[in-house]
Each structure stands twice: as structure tokens, then as C-alpha cells.
Design a protein around this motif. Sequence first.
Motif, PDB file in Angstrom:
ATOM      1  N   GLN A   1      -2.022  -1.648  11.477  1.00  0.00           N
ATOM      2  CA  GLN A   1      -0.881  -0.867  11.973  1.00  0.00           C
ATOM      3  C   GLN A   1      -1.257   0.216  12.981  1.00  0.00           C
ATOM      4  O   GLN A   1      -0.437   1.082  13.290  1.00  0.00           O
ATOM      5  CB  GLN A   1      -0.153  -0.219  10.790  1.00  0.00           C
ATOM      6  CG  GLN A   1       0.445  -1.232   9.839  1.00  0.00           C
ATOM      7  CD  GLN A   1       1.216  -0.577   8.712  1.00  0.00           C
ATOM      8  OE1 GLN A   1       1.692   0.549   8.834  1.00  0.00           O
ATOM      9  NE2 GLN A   1       1.351  -1.283   7.603  1.00  0.00           N
ATOM     10  N   GLY A   2      -2.476   0.209  13.490  1.00  0.00           N
ATOM     11  CA  GLY A   2      -2.864   1.182  14.507  1.00  0.00           C
ATOM     12  C   GLY A   2      -3.142   0.492  15.829  1.00  0.00           C
ATOM     13  O   GLY A   2      -2.921  -0.709  15.992  1.00  0.00           O
ATOM     14  N   PRO A   3      -3.646   1.223  16.835  1.00  0.00           N
ATOM     15  CA  PRO A   3      -4.039   0.614  18.099  1.00  0.00           C
ATOM     16  C   PRO A   3      -5.118  -0.444  17.876  1.00  0.00           C
ATOM     17  O   PRO A   3      -6.121  -0.186  17.204  1.00  0.00           O
ATOM     18  CB  PRO A   3      -4.583   1.791  18.919  1.00  0.00           C
ATOM     19  CG  PRO A   3      -3.922   2.998  18.321  1.00  0.00           C
ATOM     20  CD  PRO A   3      -3.793   2.704  16.865  1.00  0.00           C
TER      21      PRO A   3
ATOM     22  N   SER B 155       2.078 -11.089  17.224  1.00  0.00           N
ATOM     23  CA  SER B 155       3.393 -10.540  17.558  1.00  0.00           C
ATOM     24  C   SER B 155       3.953  -9.696  16.425  1.00  0.00           C
ATOM     25  O   SER B 155       4.863  -8.890  16.629  1.00  0.00           O
ATOM     26  CB  SER B 155       4.375 -11.667  17.900  1.00  0.00           C
ATOM     27  OG  SER B 155       4.681 -12.434  16.735  1.00  0.00           O
ATOM     28  N   ARG B 156       3.388  -9.862  15.229  1.00  0.00           N
ATOM     29  CA  ARG B 156       3.834  -9.069  14.074  1.00  0.00           C
ATOM     30  C   ARG B 156       3.017  -7.788  13.898  1.00  0.00           C
ATOM     31  O   ARG B 156       3.285  -6.994  13.002  1.00  0.00           O
ATOM     32  CB  ARG B 156       3.757  -9.925  12.801  1.00  0.00           C
ATOM     33  CG  ARG B 156       4.665 -11.138  12.814  1.00  0.00           C
ATOM     34  CD  ARG B 156       4.747 -11.770  11.435  1.00  0.00           C
ATOM     35  NE  ARG B 156       3.474 -12.345  11.026  1.00  0.00           N
ATOM     36  CZ  ARG B 156       3.060 -13.569  11.332  1.00  0.00           C
ATOM     37  NH1 ARG B 156       3.830 -14.360  12.093  1.00  0.00           N
ATOM     38  NH2 ARG B 156       1.893 -14.030  10.903  1.00  0.00           N
ATOM     39  N   HIS B 157       2.022  -7.598  14.747  1.00  0.00           N
ATOM     40  CA  HIS B 157       1.204  -6.385  14.692  1.00  0.00           C
ATOM     41  C   HIS B 157       2.062  -5.173  15.037  1.00  0.00           C
ATOM     42  O   HIS B 157       2.920  -5.241  15.923  1.00  0.00           O
ATOM     43  CB  HIS B 157       0.033  -6.510  15.680  1.00  0.00           C
ATOM     44  CG  HIS B 157      -0.856  -5.312  15.702  1.00  0.00           C
ATOM     45  ND1 HIS B 157      -0.779  -4.343  16.689  1.00  0.00           N
ATOM     46  CD2 HIS B 157      -1.829  -4.909  14.861  1.00  0.00           C
ATOM     47  CE1 HIS B 157      -1.671  -3.407  16.455  1.00  0.00           C
ATOM     48  NE2 HIS B 157      -2.326  -3.729  15.347  1.00  0.00           N
ATOM     49  N   GLN B 158       1.839  -4.031  14.382  1.00  0.00           N
ATOM     50  CA  GLN B 158       2.733  -2.888  14.523  1.00  0.00           C
ATOM     51  C   GLN B 158       2.119  -1.688  15.240  1.00  0.00           C
ATOM     52  O   GLN B 158       2.590  -0.570  15.085  1.00  0.00           O
ATOM     53  CB  GLN B 158       3.232  -2.456  13.138  1.00  0.00           C
ATOM     54  CG  GLN B 158       4.060  -3.513  12.449  1.00  0.00           C
ATOM     55  CD  GLN B 158       4.632  -3.043  11.129  1.00  0.00           C
ATOM     56  OE1 GLN B 158       4.671  -1.845  10.860  1.00  0.00           O
ATOM     57  NE2 GLN B 158       5.075  -3.972  10.308  1.00  0.00           N
ATOM     58  N   GLY B 159       1.076  -1.904  16.026  1.00  0.00           N
ATOM     59  CA  GLY B 159       0.491  -0.818  16.807  1.00  0.00           C
ATOM     60  C   GLY B 159       0.267  -1.275  18.235  1.00  0.00           C
ATOM     61  O   GLY B 159       0.478  -2.447  18.574  1.00  0.00           O
TER      62      GLY B 159
END
Length: 587
Positions: free
Chosen positions: A175-177, A195-199
Motif C-alpha cells: 500500500q505504499g510507493p 492495477s489493484r495496488h494502492q500506492g
Amino acid sequence: MCQLEASSPKLLTSRIAAEAIEANKELHLSAFQHIEDSAADILSNFEGWIDLSGLSSLSETAAENLLDHRGGLCLSGLSSISDAVAESLSRYLDFLILSDRYVETILMMEELDCCPGLIALAAKWISQSGDLDLSGLTGLSKCAADLLGEMKESLDLSGLGNLSDTAAESLSRHQGPLDLSGLRSLSDAAAASLSRHQGPLDLSGLTSLSDSAAESLSRYRNLSPFPGGLDLSGIKNLPDSVAASLCRYRGWLDLSGLMSLSDSAAMSLSRHEGDLVLSDRLDCVPAFLALASFMQSRKGYQPFCLSIFESLGNFTDYLALAREKSSSGYFALSEKLISQTLSITLPGMREIADLEAECLGYYRGRLDLSGLTSLSDAAAASLSKHRGKLVLSALSNLSASAAENLIKHEGGIVFKTTIKELISRFEALPDSRGLLTLIEKLVSKQSMTDLSDLTDLSDTIAECLAKSCGELDLSGLTSLSDAAAVFLGNRQSGQLILSGKTRLSVSASESLVKRSGGGITLAGRSRRPNTAAVRLGNVEGVDFILANRIRRVRPHRFRANSEDPKSLILNQCQFEGPTADSSIDRI
């Protein structure tokens, strides 16, 4: 702090350990390459930082003994430990330093899933490390990807040249860079997972995207508190189908590597919601917009200025090419780009086409067009819609119609053209109401209007200057008509300087004394008509009268008749008359 030198064979014994912990807050024992189990047991009773970075190995017993220590432990020299030792160290409750390279070795192990102790140790190291730079990793096992997928800080895996579908699935939970800038290719399945990554997601090493991968990445969203988005700056050519997919992505998008772009692709990108970064090398978007709008730092959203001549030698060729590429897609993209930019600085532009000005009219922010010397009526109409500070400091050729359009601009306009030059232009074209209104707009916003080099003042310009609220310097006037004095006498505030050899009639003097605020400065070298001086002496509501260096003055002429006289400053004046001293006393 204790730092002990080791004797051969550099063994940390229990005796040395006991001596070291006496009255020390930190133990620097990096000179020792080996440690006795009993020494480890003694050190476990010490509360404070212990540096054992010289140890290359550790027994299971020593590892267990060290678990009771509190205060932080450095074992960055370890290069090979058993799974049991790793399991023990994973249970150490304080901060534990290991070598980054050694942890990278662990994470690249193909058999890592068979080593629960190493997995637990790597998990501990990851959990306490914050941002991780694992750019040295050239491979990533599924087990390691699972561990890294639990992170919420920045993760640098830029050393990976490829990424398996299973590893991509695991990293999608991070969830980070996430820096995957070393990837040269990306499978459709991996793209769907990422595409589901949140960062923020850095895929700047990719040179192309399949239609399916682009479709998947269009669903990516940066839901983390970290700034940024999707970095695809390695792509040099963007097919229309890929552009059509990417335009549905909402967020920061870096396509600064693009060297060419079709009109259809440009139209697609113009519909993208979010900041879009393109390159100044892109030859299909109007260059004067691209140069100012595209060069945004991927690390933030700071205002910037870009001088064309400082960054690009062949500006003329680019601008000529840009004007040939005037199709709807390119200009739609340009309008989008300028809408997201905080500051556009184009000092090298000497002329602007009407269509280009129309694009800039949509911009909201500081716009520097300080190189323009002329502006068409249509261009002025477009720029009047701009919101923000507008710099037109070199503008020297402006029609009445263009001026009338510019005065509609909501925001500050910076002109190099002086008010005197505008006045001279109006005097040559007395029917130019646009210029007159422009003069009114400028003087109404200035705290000080210096027209000290004007020798004559028409009644029309005087009426215009009456709109000024700040200091007004007309010290160069040789005369002032009665009508002009009426207008100036109606000014509400601000000092009025008439310090030249301005001739004032009695009527003009009476009009000036009607002023309701500010001050009047009379600092000439000639004799004032005595009757006019009497009128000036009767000023009510004026803060002060400064009569400086006036020769042959009869002081009683300046005697104020009001009950609340203002301040009268007589500096370097030559008074005449036998009763001068007594007259001054009565002022």
C-alpha cells in the motif's frame, strides 16, 4: 560508551563482556568476529545499544541468550546463519540491524518457503525498517513477495528485470510507493494484479503496453496518502487504443517519454482526469504550451517557471511545427495541460496566434507572456478570460478594442508600458475609450502613480486620474486648468503632488481645497499668486500642505481659517514682508 580492541583470534569472551558492561551506556564490540555463548548470556543483562557488527556467525545458544537483551542490537556482519538461529533472532523484541545485502540474499532464495526461521527473520526486519531500498534484488520468490506485500511504506524493487504473475499478485497488496522501474515487460496477468495496488506505481522501465495491460492499469487508483500515481515515462510511442484505455485512469500520469502522439491519442489524453506529465520533446502539441505545462516533477506539485530559450535552442522550428499541428486533438490536450499548471512562463514568445491565445484563456494561474509586443483584438478577448496574474510587460502595440477586452480581465495585469505612454497614445487617439478605461484600471490599483514627467494634462485624463486612490505625482505640470482641478479636487484619498512651476488660478485653487483626504504638496521655485495661496490656506479635511522651497512667499497668505487647521510645512522658503515672523506665528 565502550569500544574494546580484540586480541587474536578476536573472540569475545565472558571476561571481556563482563568488563565491558560496567558503567557503560553503549557497547561497541565490532572488533570481535566470534562470541562465546556465556559472553552472550552476560550481554543479555546489559540495557543499552550493543554493536556486534563484526560477528559473521552466531550459535543457536548465543542467539537464544541474546533474546533477553533490551536496547537494540547490531548484527549487520552476519552472512550465514542456520534457520534455527534465524528463528531465535526473529523473536528479539528490540530493534535489530541486519545487513541489507544479507536480507536481499534471503528474499531471493528459491527454497525460502522451506525455511520458516529465515522467513520470520525477514518479516521482522521488514516490519521495523520503514521505507525499504531493495534495489539490489534481481529476483523475487513468491514467499518474499508475500512478505513485501504486507508493507505500507515505500518499497524500491527497481533491480527486478521481470516479475512473475504470482509475485505481482502478492505485491498488489502493498500500500505504499512501489518502484518497479527495472521491469522491461509486463504480462497481462501481472498488469491486472498491479492495477489493484494502492500506492504510487513506478513502471517507467516499460517501453510499451498491450491493449489488455493498458485496460487493466486504467482501473489503478492511488488510494494511499503518498503523492503520485502511475509512472509510464519509458513509453515513447502510444497507440491510439492504449491512449483510449489510459484516458480512463484517474490520477497522476507520467508519459514524459513520448516522442510522438497522434491527434486521436491526444484527444483521448485530453479527457484524462488528473495531472498529466508530458515532455518538452513532444513535437505534436503546441510547443509553447508543452514547454510550460509538461515539465512537472514526479515528486511533487510545486509551481515552476520554464524559459524557452534556456531549455530549447530550436524554439522557432518547434513553434512553426506546433502551429501546423492545429487539429482539435492537440489543442484539446493543450487546454487540459494548461489547466493543471500553477505557473506558465513564456518570455521567449514574441507573437501569439488567436487559437493559441484561446487555449491560454482557459488557464487558471500566473501567466507570463512578457515577450509579446503586440496583441490582436481576438487574442486580447481570449486572454481576458484568463484568471490569475497576467504579465504583458513588453506590450507596446494595443488597439482600443484590445484594451477594452483586457480591462475585463479578472486578476492583476503587469505592463511594462507606463501610464504616461498610455496617456500619450490616448492623446494621439482621443476616441480610444478602451485605452482610457485601461488607464483608469491601472491607476485605481496603484498605491503610487508617478507622472512627474508630464508637463500638460488634458481635462479628460485628469478625470481619469481622479479614480486613483494612492499618491499622485504631477510635479512636472506647468499649468492646471480649472476643469482639471475640479476632477483632481474630487479625489477621495492619497497625496497630490504639485511641486513644479504649476500655475493655479483662483478657481483651480478653490477646487483643489475641496479634497476630503490625503495631502497637497506645493514645492516649486516660483511665486504663487497670493489669492490662490489664500485659497490653499483654507483647505479643510486635508492632512497637510507642504510648501517647500517657494520663493517670495507672504506667510499670512497661508493662514488657515478652519477651526481645525491642518499641518503646514514651510521648508527652505524665502519669506518677504516686514511682518513675516509674526505672520508665521499666527499660522
